[in-house]
Design an enzyme around this catalytic site. Structure first.
Site, PDB file in Angstrom:
ATOM      1  N   HIS A 190     106.724  21.406  53.443  1.00 17.49           N
ATOM      2  CA  HIS A 190     107.975  21.845  52.821  1.00 17.49           C
ATOM      3  C   HIS A 190     107.946  21.699  51.294  1.00 17.49           C
ATOM      4  O   HIS A 190     108.854  22.189  50.607  1.00 17.49           O
ATOM      5  CB  HIS A 190     109.146  21.037  53.392  1.00 17.49           C
ATOM      6  CG  HIS A 190     110.435  21.798  53.435  1.00 17.49           C
ATOM      7  ND1 HIS A 190     110.615  23.006  52.800  1.00 17.49           N
ATOM      8  CD2 HIS A 190     111.627  21.527  54.043  1.00 17.49           C
ATOM      9  CE1 HIS A 190     111.853  23.438  53.006  1.00 17.49           C
ATOM     10  NE2 HIS A 190     112.493  22.563  53.756  1.00 17.49           N
ATOM     11  N   ASP A 210     109.145  27.107  51.688  1.00 22.37           N
ATOM     12  CA  ASP A 210     110.573  26.991  51.983  1.00 22.37           C
ATOM     13  C   ASP A 210     110.859  27.404  53.419  1.00 22.37           C
ATOM     14  O   ASP A 210     110.048  28.073  54.073  1.00 22.37           O
ATOM     15  CB  ASP A 210     111.389  27.854  51.019  1.00 22.37           C
ATOM     16  CG  ASP A 210     111.286  27.365  49.576  1.00 22.37           C
ATOM     17  OD1 ASP A 210     111.123  26.151  49.380  1.00 22.37           O
ATOM     18  OD2 ASP A 210     111.355  28.214  48.662  1.00 22.37           O
TER      19      ASP A 210
END
Length: 509
Positions: A480, A484
């Site tokens: 992450h 995204d």
């Protein structure tokens, strides 16, 4: 004159270690570079060689103690020097003075081969030959185990194996010395200096197979063999150093039927009752398993890992595969499987979401304009990830052939270092083991891994009707920090669309 044995440099950011095993005891004669003890850190195992030839005067840091870098481990007296390893070995039995020493010029050293990029050490897993055996050139002598692959070491020449320097279970460095082969026909074989048939301090010879009062680390290959044969340590007579059980000892015990009922030949290795000992077994992790554990834990500690899920209707892929599998096999000589479809679908999705095919390097993000597809494969020794290089330029047939070849090498333990490096994205198929749903762990430094699962018939609502369809859950774990949620979900949707309508792959849609 006394020389000090101190803790060597342990590596970057490592300041202390634990004394794991002493191979020598006070009063023992040692040669230059002969292994004295083994240290364990939180990252590696380090062997400490003797800096000089002589006699081990005293041990300052006992087994189990924690020592810092450059701490004093022991002292060696150089007054009573041990013979160099290249000299003719001394015979143990009476009449040894009549043995004609071999010519050292006929000795050929067996060295640790090149282990691969970034691999500096290995563990001696199994010796196929013993001291005194005749060997032919290129005949397999021993097997080494690294944190990635197993390496077989062939004999560099024909002759007699006169000395084994690195025993089973010991750690050796790249280009280190493993053994000595004498090319002389009259060369006499010598057991290692610490063999149980050689006199110890005080001139007494312990009987072979008598286990010591202390705890002795058996050969890893012997532990594995005992586990496979279903026999306990006390049912095997050890003939190694200090009663250490070797692989051949286990084979003899099994062949003689000792696993039926045999009284314990040694003191128990632990104070627990015999019935408790049969309930548990302690086996040291292989280097491959240790590395897998470390890398997976590092991945969790480093990456901001998150997993998103979707499901795919496999109807169209299965129909296409059934229709063309015979023609595919006839033309290309390889079966048409699901992995080529998934590989193509992932490549298609990576083109649209390039951050999933990228990696973090410091404060930079490195985007890859190619796809080196890692295909996770389970083997008897652990999980390995061979890499299909430049998969974006390959056809379905090329992908299937490459996956088949790499899979066969993985099962046989023949993968090279180059074949497991450079991956940019990974596919893991837990469905072959029956997994219905899982969250795969990233293979660092990669930023994405796709988990495939079992194909299962489930009722689905299609155009207002409930129909049975072959469904598979998909899981994408991603970093992450650079990927995204929108990118991750988009990637998984594109894979789903390509698999449910394979024509999209042809039209690049």
């Amino acid at each position: 004159m006394t020389s000090e044995v101190r803790v060597p440099t342990l590596g970057e950011s490592v300041t202390e270690a634990t004394v794991a095993t002493w191979f020598k005891k006070p009063g023992d004669s040692v040669a230059v570079d002969e292994m004295l003890c083994e240290l364990e850190t939180d990252k590696v195992t380090v062997e400490v060689p003797s800096p000089v030839a002589g006699t081990l005067a005293d041990i300052v840091a006992a087994e189990g103690e924690t020592v810092g870098v450059d701490a004093l481990l022991a002292n060696i007296s150089e007054g009573d020097a041990a013979p160099a390893k290249s000299e003719a070995p001394k015979a143990v039995d009476a009449g040894a003075e009549d043995v004609k020493p071999r010519d050292a010029a006929d000795d050929v050293d067996v060295m640790v081969p090149t282990l691969g990029e970034s691999v500096s050490e290995a563990t001696v897993s199994t010796w196929f030959k013993t001291v005194g055996d005749h060997v032919e050139a290129d005949e397999m002598l021993c097997e080494l185990e690294t944190d990635k692959v197993s390496v077989e070491v062939p004999a560099p020449t024909s002759g007699t194996l006169t000395q084994i320097i690195a025993e089973e279970g010991s750690t050796v460095e790249a280009n280190g010395k493993l053994a000595v082969i004498s090319q002389s026909e009259g060369g006499s074989a010598s057991k290692p200096a610490d063999d149980t048939t050689e006199p110890k301090a005080g001139g007494q010879v312990p009987a072979p197979g008598n286990a010591p009062s202390g705890d002795v680390e058996d050969a890893p290959s012997a532990k594995k063999a005992m586990a496979e044969a279903g026999i306990s340590r006390d049912q095997v007579t050890g003939t190694g150093r200090d009663g250490r059980v070797m692989k051949e000892d286990v084979a003899k015990a099994v062949a003689a039927g000792k696993n039926a009922s045999k009284p314990a030949a040694a003191a128990p290795r632990a104070p627990s009752a015999p019935q408790d000992a049969a309930r548990e077994e302690r086996v040291k992790m292989t280097r491959l398993r240790q590395t897998i554990a470390k890398r997976l834990k590092d991945s969790q500690n480093t990456a901001a890992m998150l997993t998103t899920y979707n499901e795919v209707d496999m109807t169209e892929i299965m129909a296409l595969r059934n229709e063309y599998k015979d023609l595919f096999l006839k033309k290309h000589g390889v079966k048409l499987g699901f992995m080529s479809f998934f590989t193509k679908a992932c490549i298609h999705a990576l083109n649209e979401v390039p951050e999933v095919n990228a990696e973090i390097d410091g404060t930079d993000v490195v985007y890859k304009n190619y796809v080196n597809m890692g295909i996770a494969a389970g083997t008897p020794t652990g999980l390995v990830v061979p890499v299909v290089k430049d998969a974006q330029a390959m056809s379905f047939a090329d992908i299937e052939k490459e996956i088949g070849e790499l899979g066969a090498k993985a099962r046989d333990g023949k993968l090279s270092m180059a074949e497991m490096q450079g991956g940019t994205f990974t596919i893991s198929n837990g469905g072959v083991y029956g997994s219905l749903m899982s969250s795969p762990i990233l293979n660092p430094p990669q930023s994405g891994i796709l988990g495939m699962h079992k194909i299962q018939d489930r009722p689905m609502a299609i155009n207002g009707q409930v129909v049975i369809r072959p469904m598979m859950y998909l899981a994408l774990s991603y970093d992450h920090r650079i990927v995204d949620g929108k990118g991750a979900v988009t990637f998984l949707v594109r894979v789903k669309e390509a698999l449910e309508d394979p024509r999209r792959l042809l039209m690049d849609l």
